[in-house]
Enzyme design. Structure first.
Site, mmCIF file in Angstrom:
data_model
loop_
_atom_site.group_PDB
_atom_site.id
_atom_site.type_symbol
_atom_site.label_atom_id
_atom_site.label_comp_id
_atom_site.label_asym_id
_atom_site.label_seq_id
_atom_site.Cartn_x
_atom_site.Cartn_y
_atom_site.Cartn_z
ATOM 1 N N TRP A 551 28.207 -15.596 -14.830
ATOM 2 C CA TRP A 551 29.014 -16.944 -15.246
ATOM 3 C C TRP A 551 29.075 -16.734 -16.709
ATOM 4 C CZ3 TRP A 551 30.678 -19.998 -12.094
ATOM 5 C CH2 TRP A 551 29.925 -20.165 -10.804
ATOM 6 N N GLN A 587 30.580 -26.873 -9.390
ATOM 7 C CA GLN A 587 30.943 -26.085 -10.562
ATOM 8 C C GLN A 587 30.516 -26.859 -11.907
ATOM 9 O OE1 GLN A 587 31.402 -23.258 -10.592
ATOM 10 N NE2 GLN A 587 31.709 -22.937 -8.440
ATOM 11 N N TRP A 591 30.806 -23.286 -13.711
ATOM 12 C CA TRP A 591 32.002 -22.933 -14.550
ATOM 13 C C TRP A 591 32.364 -24.030 -15.381
ATOM 14 C CZ3 TRP A 591 37.730 -23.604 -13.576
ATOM 15 C CH2 TRP A 591 38.535 -22.818 -14.183
ATOM 16 N N LYS A 624 27.716 -29.627 8.366
ATOM 17 C CA LYS A 624 28.484 -28.588 7.614
ATOM 18 C C LYS A 624 29.339 -27.800 8.601
ATOM 19 C CE LYS A 624 26.820 -25.513 4.214
ATOM 20 N NZ LYS A 624 25.615 -24.495 3.736
#
Ligand SMILES: [Zn+2]
Ligand SMILES: [Zn+2]
Length: 996
Positions: A551, A587, A591, A624
């Site tokens: 990261w 994220q 991120w 899923k």
């Protein structure tokens, strides 16, 4: 209409004419609109999540390009970290870290490098097909030396600001990957599992020695009961903790009845147990005898016998004298367990803090790879990993063995399976260990206030994430653990000497100058070999062997993609912060967070202004998507079936572009394809068909020249301007689903009302001026619509635009018309053309028609059968009354504000109305006959008939006019080209047709 085929042709046009490249280069000198792409791993093929992200990352840059900005779109590849390493390990048959050391880091890294881009071609195919424009030819890769050098620069900046430090503390580690993990990585991997919990018996040493006055067990032994869900930590126990204000009690076992008879039988007579009074419930609901109660403070300082003697007898162990005693701690509560907490400072944050505070001995009986050290003779070499046929749901074998050991030594009080949420490695699924180790950190806490301040400048879609998921995560931020004990990654640029001297390198050149060696690559196997002479002593500095959290790469991406500050400084400044980024909800803590933290530290602002967060695409049943279950359709197959435009508009109009989950439905795509795309395509085909027949040519910039137009023209133009306004407003707010959803209602207006009501103006219109107005209006609407839809459905928009606008302009040699809809400017609403009142009235008229037709359907009366009166409760614009009359097929409309229902239809059919209805039936039959005979729409005919004379007597002129008959005879027509014997309302009717 064959959308998939049309799209393939458009893709070739884009490639051939370099439309994407020109959409960027054509805006040279214009204001920059900066977009950062969160790089994907190319270690797997793209799935729906990537397609959602790609569509979002395409529609926004396309829009702002058309708004006049220059929007570069550089593709990136994430190349480092555990995802790649784990794939490499599997391919190489490696199960343990020491296997990597054995084969050599260089070989391992070379393998990672060779595998990391294996699916690039597959990605290129999907990205192109979905219609996403991105510069994949000049992509950045996080493993490039330039990228990694900028990462070093970022690290050094943080170092110089005093924001990097090393600390020994309790961390989560993955024993299989043998590395520490960050807070967000840990947060990713919580799963519900069952562990074995035990209540162990810790015998108080001072039996009957002056404890009488304090009531400690006189005759038998007294045990403190402590509960743990990690029995494997018990050999590392060095203390017990209680809360000084909690009330504890002694209970005697004579009357003690355990829930479990088997457990009960094992408890020796005469034993006394200590636990918190509020926790007596763990004994079950049977009787027990409370001997006495006392405060926790009474227990402080008392010694107990260690469960295991492997460390307590080691006199060289620092702080040994403080070990195996009772201490007070604030974190002890009575919410679960016994109110007495087993302390193992090497395996828990609270434990470690208490250990530091009380100078407890430090015992770490487990290696980082999860094996037990040799000192613990009973379990030496055993592995903590629950390996029962790879099932992580099984309780750890070692826990069962510890339980057995305790039982055999009469140290077990109870045990049970304990379901709870426990963190696992996000990459390899191994349960993590809480483990005291050394790690390097970014001092996030020191800049947290700034980070919170700059976060106010970020606009989120959906808005609740700003204060919610992101805001809360930021509030609870802790220092960021950035060091990893792995191989394929950016590395920590710290060199250390035995004397303690440290040096951090922020560029290749600095390291080359200090070491006198060439540095061709910044990966671990290269830079670990490079030493630097110490400036403080005669020693040699070596690199701290850790690599960086991946990261750190991702958070450094704004700088590193441009090799800033070594190159492109001006370009970087012009493009920082990003105007826009987009990624999935996961994220928020990854991120988005790391971009923000690094930008806060380095640039004192946020790294981005706008961010759209997408949710997860689930299978239709809400589960899923699973390759194994095959519970979803292959996206490439859907592109071939419905086209990428349909998929794009479906996803963009769904809640998935506002952080909610979407149950993917092929049916909804197919409905969208039918109700929006086909409808629009039919409108467009209608226009081109008649425009070609009439050889009609558009006037450039027609709308400015005021033309005498009908109420429907004014209305559709007003609706169009409103649409332009709505799309711009939604796109400026980054609300993609709001923008994507306004097209369908407009296309319905256009097709099912404007064109439907105007057909005759195109093909039976003697008034050339009115015909021209109709053509020009529809032409303008379609061309403008193609521009409006271009960012959303780039293929269909291009097809329409090129055929309508471009072909014509090429024919007349007009070079001013751009060659692609994506090179045009986005429409701006002309507010003076918006007539809200007219829009409302028209909506009301359509609603009236809908209700009128509904009444007909309820009574089973055909639409062709004229009726006398429609009575409505409200006023309708005078000009629209005729339209409603025609649509509902009534002679009159009256307004009656007294009536109960909004719309009342007089369903009485008089003989004359019946005949008129039959005339309509006859017209329909003849029109169909014309079609079957293959006549052109404009062909004039001679009509002969037999039967239904009464109808012709009254409505012959109307019939002749409608079917373009210039002569009508009540007999056979000689040399007829078409003959039909049919039946109108139960009576036979024959007719003959012939072109004249
Ligand atoms: Zn792992
Ligand atoms: Zn030194």
């Amino acid at each position: 209409m064959n959308a998939p085929k049309m799209e393939e042709v458009i893709l070739e046009v884009w490639d051939r004419e370099k439309i994407f490249e020109r959409s960027v280069s054509g805006r040279e000198g214009a204001k920059r609109y900066s977009f950062y792409d969160g790089p994907p791993f190319a270690t797997g093929t793209p799935h729906y999540g990537h397609i959602v992200a790609s569509v979002m990352k395409d529609v926004v840059p396309r829009y702002w390009t058309m708004r006049g900005f220059q929007v570069e779109r550089k593709w990136g590849w994430d190349c480092h970290g555990l995802p790649i390493e784990n794939i490499a390990e599997k391919a190489l048959g490696i199960t343990r870290k020491k296997d990597i050391e054995a084969m050599g880091v260089q070989k391992f890294n070379d393998f990672c490098r060779s595998t990391v881009l294996q699916y690039v071609d597959e990605w290129k195919k999907v990205i192109r097909r979905v219609g996403r424009w991105a510069d994949m030819e000049h992509s950045y890769k996080t493993m490039d030396r330039d990228f990694m050098e900028s990462v070093w620069w970022v690290f050094k900046e943080l170092w110089d600001k005093g924001l990097i430090y090393e600390s020994y503390r309790s961390m989560h580690i993955c024993p299989r990957c043998e590395t520490t993990l960050s807070q967000s990585e840990v947060a990713e991997g919580y799963k519900d599992i069952k562990d074995l919990s035990v209540v162990a018996k810790f015998e108080i040493k001072e039996q009957g020695t002056g404890n009488n006055e304090q009531g400690m067990g006189e005759e038998g032994k007294t045990y403190l009961l402590a509960w743990t869900t990690t029995p494997w930590t018990l050999p590392g126990n060095v203390a017990l903790a209680i809360h000084r204000d909690t009330v504890y009690c002694e209970i005697k076992n004579e009357k003690l009845k355990m829930k479990n008879e088997e457990e009960y039988s094992k408890i020796k007579q005469g034993e006394v147990y200590v636990l918190a009074k509020d926790r007596l419930e763990i004994l079950g609901d049977e009787t027990y005898e409370v001997v006495r109660e006392f405060k926790g403070s009474d227990l402080i300082g008392k010694s107990y016998k260690p469960l295991f003697d492997c460390y307590s007898k080691d006199e060289k162990l620092p702080n040994c004298e403080n070990g195996w005693k009772i201490y007070a701690a604030e974190f002890v509560n009575t919410e679960e367990g016994t109110g007495i907490v087993h302390i193992a400072p090497a395996f828990g944050e609270d434990d470690m803090e208490l250990g530091k505070k009380e100078n407890l001995p430090f015992v770490q009986h487990v290696n980082m790879d999860g094996t037990i050290k040799s000192e613990v003779t009973a379990f030496a070499g055993r592995d903590l990993s629950p390996k029962a046929k790879g099932k992580v749901e099984e309780v750890r074998e070692i826990d069962l063995d510890v339980k057995k050991y305790l039982d055999e030594h009469s140290l077990l009080f109870t045990s049970e399976k304990y379901p709870h949420s426990y963190p696992h490695c996000w990459r390899c699924d191994t349960p993590l260990l809480n483990y005291a180790t050394s790690s390097w950190f970014v001092k996030v806490l020191a800049i947290k206030e700034n980070a919170l301040e700059y976060a106010k400048d970020i606009e989120w879609v959906p808005t609740h994430i700003k204060e919610g998921r992101f805001g809360k995560w930021l509030e609870g931020a802790r220092d960021w653990s950035i060091s990893r004990q792995r191989y394929w990654a950016s590395v920590m640029p710290i060199w250390k000497c035995e004397c303690g001297e440290m040096r951090v390198f922020g560029s290749v050149r600095e390291l080359e100058e200090a070491s006198g060696k060439e540095v061709p690559d910044l990966h671990k196997h290269i830079v670990d070999e490079i030493t630097v002479p110490c400036e403080q002593c005669d020693g040699v500095m070596r690199r701290v062997p850790d690599v960086l959290d991946t990261w750190f790469d991702s958070g450094s991406m704004p700088y590193a993609e441009k090799h800033y500050p070594f190159e492109n400084a001006e370009k970087f400044d012009a493009g920082f912060p990003a105007e826009f980024i987009a990624e999935g909800i996961d994220q928020t803590r990854a991120w988005f967070y790391y971009l923000h933290i690094i930008a806060t530290a380095l640039k004192r602002k946020s790294a981005f202004h706008h961010v759209i967060v997408n949710g997860i695409v689930l299978a239709e049943d809400g589960k899923k998507m699973s390759k194994k279950l095959k519970n979803y359709p292959d996206p490439m197959l859907l592109f071939d079936k419905y086209g990428a435009d349909a998929m794009r508009l479906y996803l963009l109009g769904s809640p998935v572009v506002a952080a909610e989950n979407l149950n993917f439905s092929e049916k909804e795509i197919s409905e969208l394809e039918r109700n929006v795309f086909r409808m629009l395509w039919n409108s467009y085909s209608f226009f081109t068909l008649y425009a070609n027949v009439d050889k009609w040519e558009p006037k450039v910039k027609s709308r400015k020249s005021k033309v005498e137009s009908s109420i429907l023209d004014r209305w559709i133009v007003s609706e169009l301007q409103l649409l332009i306004k709505e799309v711009n407003k939604a796109m400026e707010a980054y609300e993609l689903n709001r923008a994507a959803r306004v097209f369908a209602p407009f296309i319905d207006h256009l097709s099912n009302w404007y064109i439907r009501r105007n057909r005759k103006r195109f093909w039976k219109n003697e008034n050339d001026s009115d015909k021209n107005v109709a053509y020009q209006t529809l032409y303008d609407v379609l061309v403008t619509l193609s521009k409006l839809m271009a960012p959303f459905t780039p293929f269909l928009a291009e097809e329409m635009y090129r055929n309508l606008s471009l072909r014509h302009s090429r024919e007349i040699g007009n070079p001013d018309v751009p060659e692609s809809v994506h090179l045009t400017d986005f429409p701006v609403a002309d507010e003076s053309l918006i007539d809200e009142e007219l829009n409302d009235e028209m909506r009301k008229a359509r609603e009236t028609v809908r209700k009128g037709l509904q009444r007909r359907a309820d009574d089973g009366i055909k639409v062709r059968q004229p009726l006398q009166v429609l009575s409505i409760k409200y006023d309708v614009l005078e000009d629209l009354l005729d339209i409603i009359k025609e649509e509902v097929n009534v002679k009159n409309i009256v307004v009656n504000k007294e009536q109960e229902s909004n719309v009342v239809l007089d369903t009485n059919i008089t003989p004359e109305l019946r005949l008129e209805g039959e005339a309509r039936e006859i017209i329909r039959a003849i029109q169909e006959g014309r079609k079957k005979a293959g006549f052109n729409v404009e062909d004039r005919i001679a009509l002969g008939y037999s039967g239904k004379e009464k109808v012709f007597e009254l409505f012959g002129d109307m019939i002749a006019h409608e079917v373009l008959a210039t002569e009508v005879v009540s007999s056979e027509v000689a040399e007829a080209e078409y003959t039909e014997a049919t039946n109108i309302e139960g009576e036979s009717f024959n007719f003959w047709l012939k072109r004249v």
